[in-house]
Design a protein around this motif. Structure first.
Motif, PDB file in Angstrom:
ATOM      1  N   ARG A  61       1.000  -1.242  -0.027  1.00  0.00           N
ATOM      2  CA  ARG A  61       0.096  -0.048   0.077  1.00  0.00           C
ATOM      3  C   ARG A  61       1.054   1.260  -0.224  1.00  0.00           C
ATOM      4  O   ARG A  61       1.724   1.293   0.835  1.00  0.00           O
ATOM      5  N   GLN A  62       0.756   2.051  -1.132  1.00  0.00           N
ATOM      6  CA  GLN A  62       1.654   3.256  -1.178  1.00  0.00           C
ATOM      7  C   GLN A  62       0.971   4.379  -1.582  1.00  0.00           C
ATOM      8  O   GLN A  62      -0.093   4.495  -2.354  1.00  0.00           O
ATOM      9  N   PHE A  63       1.163   5.748  -1.104  1.00  0.00           N
ATOM     10  CA  PHE A  63       0.572   6.801  -1.733  1.00  0.00           C
ATOM     11  C   PHE A  63       1.239   7.245  -2.968  1.00  0.00           C
ATOM     12  O   PHE A  63       2.480   7.348  -2.871  1.00  0.00           O
ATOM     13  N   ARG A  64       0.362   7.440  -3.972  1.00  0.00           N
ATOM     14  CA  ARG A  64       1.063   7.907  -5.046  1.00  0.00           C
ATOM     15  C   ARG A  64       0.511   9.333  -5.344  1.00  0.00           C
ATOM     16  O   ARG A  64      -0.660   9.704  -5.719  1.00  0.00           O
ATOM     17  N   LYS A  65       1.536  10.284  -5.406  1.00  0.00           N
ATOM     18  CA  LYS A  65       1.179  11.629  -5.767  1.00  0.00           C
ATOM     19  C   LYS A  65       0.539  12.216  -6.973  1.00  0.00           C
ATOM     20  O   LYS A  65      -0.415  13.017  -6.907  1.00  0.00           O
ATOM     21  N   PRO A  66       0.774  11.405  -8.080  1.00  0.00           N
ATOM     22  CA  PRO A  66       0.237  11.781  -9.314  1.00  0.00           C
ATOM     23  C   PRO A  66      -1.482  11.675  -9.362  1.00  0.00           C
ATOM     24  O   PRO A  66      -1.931  12.195  -9.915  1.00  0.00           O
ATOM     25  N   LEU A  67      -1.817  10.771  -8.274  1.00  0.00           N
ATOM     26  CA  LEU A  67      -3.070  10.023  -8.197  1.00  0.00           C
ATOM     27  C   LEU A  67      -3.878  10.899  -7.156  1.00  0.00           C
ATOM     28  O   LEU A  67      -4.887  10.897  -6.785  1.00  0.00           O
ATOM     29  N   GLU A  68      -2.794  11.396  -6.124  1.00  0.00           N
ATOM     30  CA  GLU A  68      -3.364  11.911  -4.884  1.00  0.00           C
ATOM     31  C   GLU A  68      -4.265  11.109  -4.075  1.00  0.00           C
ATOM     32  O   GLU A  68      -5.168  11.523  -3.218  1.00  0.00           O
ATOM     33  N   LYS A  69      -3.698   9.808  -3.951  1.00  0.00           N
ATOM     34  CA  LYS A  69      -4.249   8.847  -3.290  1.00  0.00           C
ATOM     35  C   LYS A  69      -3.506   7.780  -2.984  1.00  0.00           C
ATOM     36  O   LYS A  69      -2.315   7.420  -3.473  1.00  0.00           O
ATOM     37  N   THR A  70      -3.964   6.974  -1.816  1.00  0.00           N
ATOM     38  CA  THR A  70      -3.169   5.618  -1.492  1.00  0.00           C
ATOM     39  C   THR A  70      -3.793   4.428  -2.305  1.00  0.00           C
ATOM     40  O   THR A  70      -5.029   4.214  -2.355  1.00  0.00           O
ATOM     41  N   ILE A  71      -2.995   3.672  -3.229  1.00  0.00           N
ATOM     42  CA  ILE A  71      -3.504   2.585  -3.696  1.00  0.00           C
ATOM     43  C   ILE A  71      -2.796   1.255  -3.192  1.00  0.00           C
ATOM     44  O   ILE A  71      -1.625   1.215  -2.675  1.00  0.00           O
TER      45      ILE A  71
END
Length: 180
Positions: A61-71
C-alpha cells in the motif's frame, strides 16, 4: 520510411530529473506534414507477482502523488543504469516486502504508456518465497498487504487496486487458478 513512421528532424531535452527525462521532438508525419511530440524517457522498471504458500498475493500500500491517493500495488521499481531486470525484481521484492524468492520467472514485458513514454516494464513471477524484513528506500513509505484472490478482485472493484500492472497480475493469477 514506412507509410506510418514519423521522421524526427529535431530533438530537444526540455526537462531532466532523477527518474525521467522529457524531450520535445519535431517530426515529419507520413503525409509530409509536421508536428511535435512530447516524449517521456524512462530507464524501465520491473514488477513482481508473488503468491504465498497460503495463496495470498503480496502487495504494498503506497501513496501515489500523481493520483493524490493511496493504492495497492504489486512490488515494483525502477531499473538502475545497467541493471539486469531479473536482479532488479529480486531486489525490489525484498526491499519493499521483505520477501525473498528462490527464483524469478519472466512473465511478460510491456510498454506502460507508448503514446508518450518509452518505459518498458518487465513482469516476473516469484517462486519459493521466504519471509524476511522489508528495507524500503529512504523516501519510500509502504505497508505490506496480502490478499486472497477474491479479496484482490474486491479491491479492484473498490478502486484500491487501479494500476495496470497490478490488475494484470490479478488476471494472471485468476488464469493460473483456472488452468489448475
Amino acid at each position: 520510411m514506412s507509410r506510418l513512421e514519423e521522421k524526427t528532424v529535431k530533438s530537444q531535452t526540455i526537462y531532466e530529473g532523477n527518474i525521467i527525462r522529457v524531450q520535445l521532438d519535431q517530426v515529419i508525419l507520413p503525409d509530409g506534414g509536421t508536428s511535435q511530440r512530447e516524449i517521456v524517457k524512462h530507464p524501465g522498471a520491473v514488477a513482481v507477482v508473488a503468491i504465498t504458500d497460503e495463496k495470498k498475493l503480496v502487495l504494498v500500500r503506497q501513496f501515489r502523488k500523481p493520483l493524490e491517493k493511496t493504492i495497492l500495488e504489486i512490488p515494483a521499481g525502477k531499473l538502475e543504469p545497467g541493471e539486469d531486470p531479473r536482479a532488479c525484481a529480486f531486489r525490489e521484492l525484498e526491499e519493499e516486502t521483505g520477501y525473498q524468492a528462490e527464483e524469478m520467472t519472466p512473465l511478460v514485458s510491456f510498454y506502460t504508456s507508448p503514446g508518450f513514454a518509452d518505459e518498458i516494464m518487465h513482469l516476473y513471477v516469484a517462486n519459493g518465497l521466504r519471509k524476511g524484513e522489508a528495507q524500503p528506500d529512504q523516501d519510500e513509505f509502504v505497508e505490506l498487504v496480502e490478499l486472497t484472490l477474491p479479496e484482490a478482485w474486491q479491491r479492484i472493484a473498490d478502486g484500491e487496486i487501479c494500476d495496470a500492472k497490478t490488475v494484470a497480475a490479478v488476471y494472471y493469477w485468476q488464469l493460473k487458478e483456472i488452468q489448475k
